[in-house]
Design an enzyme around this catalytic site. Structure first.
Site, PDB file in Angstrom:
ATOM      1  N   CYS A   1       2.473  -0.439  13.355  1.00 23.63           N
ATOM      2  CA  CYS A   1       1.028  -0.568  13.619  1.00 23.63           C
ATOM      3  C   CYS A   1       0.835  -1.171  15.012  1.00 23.63           C
ATOM      4  O   CYS A   1       0.121  -2.149  15.190  1.00 23.63           O
ATOM      5  CB  CYS A   1       0.349  -1.406  12.540  1.00 23.63           C
ATOM      6  SG  CYS A   1       1.053  -3.037  12.288  1.00 23.63           S
TER       7      CYS A   1
ATOM      8  N   GLY B   1       0.816  -1.220   0.000  1.00 23.16           N
ATOM      9  CA  GLY B   1       0.000   0.000   0.000  1.00 23.16           C
ATOM     10  C   GLY B   1       0.846   1.265   0.000  1.00 23.16           C
ATOM     11  O   GLY B   1       0.591   2.207  -0.768  1.00 23.16           O
TER      12      GLY B   1
END
Length: 425
Positions: free
Chosen positions: A356, A246
């Site tokens: 994350c 991404g």
């Protein structure tokens, strides 16, 4: 749909559940290894949805089932009961769910003697209905994770995070071109940071614009690191832990020359697929990050391996597949990767570090320690001035702390830590 057709996705979901709860496997691993390949795309999507919904509601299902069980049944039977309880809680027709639960147990020689128990218990659960389910408490994270997070953020924040995790996650898209045109085609909401959010997306590959490569799936929080990095046309940028791609695609779409590195050939194949679909260009290198020695990059993006504790709203298997024992090794690895990434930058280059994770040891503390290890290294606080970022999300050392309970009314966001460092000129 025939009984037989309805069983296939349930049986596959049950296989995933058993692997997560008994062997500590991750859903992404299992699916990547082909656990659902034998199913039609529709059944594959349904099996995945069932497994995720069951894991998300596991603690609540156990609480409901405990009222109707004198003792805990063997795990394969328990997982059938859990899966069916979550289906009944979601309003599925009781007759079909109860019959499917009995059939799943009856097909296994080791559990077929318990089909009467399953039938009786599921009928009681069905009588409670979605109303009985809704009265039960929001599931809590396991103690090994809840304690350090409660120490970091306090009990009220953790309760809010747990509520968002239990509610599940909408689908966020990063759009290659005009986000308003994509919204006109897909519906949804354009978020303050520019991502497009869909609440009930269905099968991703059948959405308008997928085949044309107009967008890719990426949580709104995961889209922010590249926005903060602000790549420019012609810059040489290294994406050091690139899969599933991404951020690589964001950098490429900005016109930079991106080199994407990942140690996994399988994961790198997904990056190639995504690049081909979107028509974007990147140089792909399958290698361990520490094997990369080419220097002189204008910027390095280091989305470091981490506990992934910020992604539980999307990946509810994580609390069951992990136990926190890997935290220490991950934190050491992150520090070593920061040090290595700095050697790959040209003088005056920038390092965008992100994880994350919700654990400060994988975010704020890493930046404090890096600044102490590298005289002249600075944090670029102004880089955080991007649309939609609340100033309250900034941290003392100059980074950005994102939490799942932010934008709770919109469906939350992944937990992330982001900071941009500048190497001395």
């Amino acid at each position: 749909m025939s009984q037989q057709q309805g069983l296939a996705p349930r049986k596959a979901a049950l296989f995933l559940l058993d692997k997560v709860t008994t062997e500590g496997k991750l859903l992404s691993e299992l699916i990547g290894e082909g656990a659902l390949q034998h199913l039609t795309p529709e059944d594959r999507a349904r099996a995945q949805r069932l497994a995720i919904a069951t894991l998300r509601g596991l603690a609540r299902a156990d609480r409901m089932l405990a009222r109707f069980l004198n003792k805990t049944p063997p795990t394969p039977v328990r997982n059938v009961l859990r899966l069916c309880t979550v289906e009944l809680a979601g309003g599925e027709a009781a007759h079909g769910v109860v019959n499917a639960g009995v059939e799943l147990v009856a097909r296994n020689k080791r559990t077929q003697s318990m089909k009467g128990l399953v039938n009786a218990v599921l009928r009681k659960v069905a009588a409670e209905g979605p109303e009985g389910w809704a009265r039960l408490a929001v599931p809590r994270m396991p103690g090994w994770l809840r304690k350090p997070l409660k120490d970091a953020y306090g009990p009220q924040v953790i309760a809010a995070i747990e509520a968002v995790q239990f509610a599940g996650a909408p689908l966020d898209l990063t759009v290659k071109g005009d986000v308003n045109a994509a919204q006109a085609a897909l519906g949804g909401e354009v978020l303050p940071t520019g991502s497009l959010r869909l609440q009930d997306a269905g099968q991703v590959s059948s959405l308008p614009g997928f085949d044309a490569g107009d967008w890719w799936v990426q949580d709104a929080a995961a889209a922010l690191p590249v926005q903060i990095m602000a790549p420019k046309t012609g810059e040489k940028i290294l994406d050091l832990c690139a899969a599933p791609g991404g951020k690589t695609m964001q950098i490429a779409a900005a016109g930079a020359e991106v080199t994407a590195v990942d140690a996994s050939a399988g994961r790198m194949a997904r990056v190639r697929e995504n690049l081909d679909r979107t028509g974007l260009q990147a140089k792909l290198v399958t290698a361990d990050a520490f094997e990369v020695t080419t220097d002189g990059f204008d910027a390095v993006l280091l989305d470091a391996p981490c506990s992934a504790t910020g992604t539980i709203r999307r990946h509810p298997d994580l609390p069951y597949a992990k136990d926190g024992s890997e935290f220490g090794a991950l934190i050491d690895q992150q520090a070593a990767m920061i040090d290595h990434a700095l050697t790959l930058l040209k003088p005056g280059g920038r390092l965008l570090y992100c994880t994350c994770s919700l654990l400060p040891d994988e975010g704020e503390v890493q930046i404090d320690d890096a600044l102490a290890r590298h005289p002249g290294l600075t944090v670029e606080r102004d880089a955080l001035d991007v649309p939609g970022v609340d100033p309250a999300w900034r941290t003392e050392e100059g980074g950005l702390r994102l939490r799942p309970d932010y934008w709770a009314e919109r469906g939350g966001m992944d937990g992330f830590y982001i900071a941009q460092l500048r190497k001395p000129a």
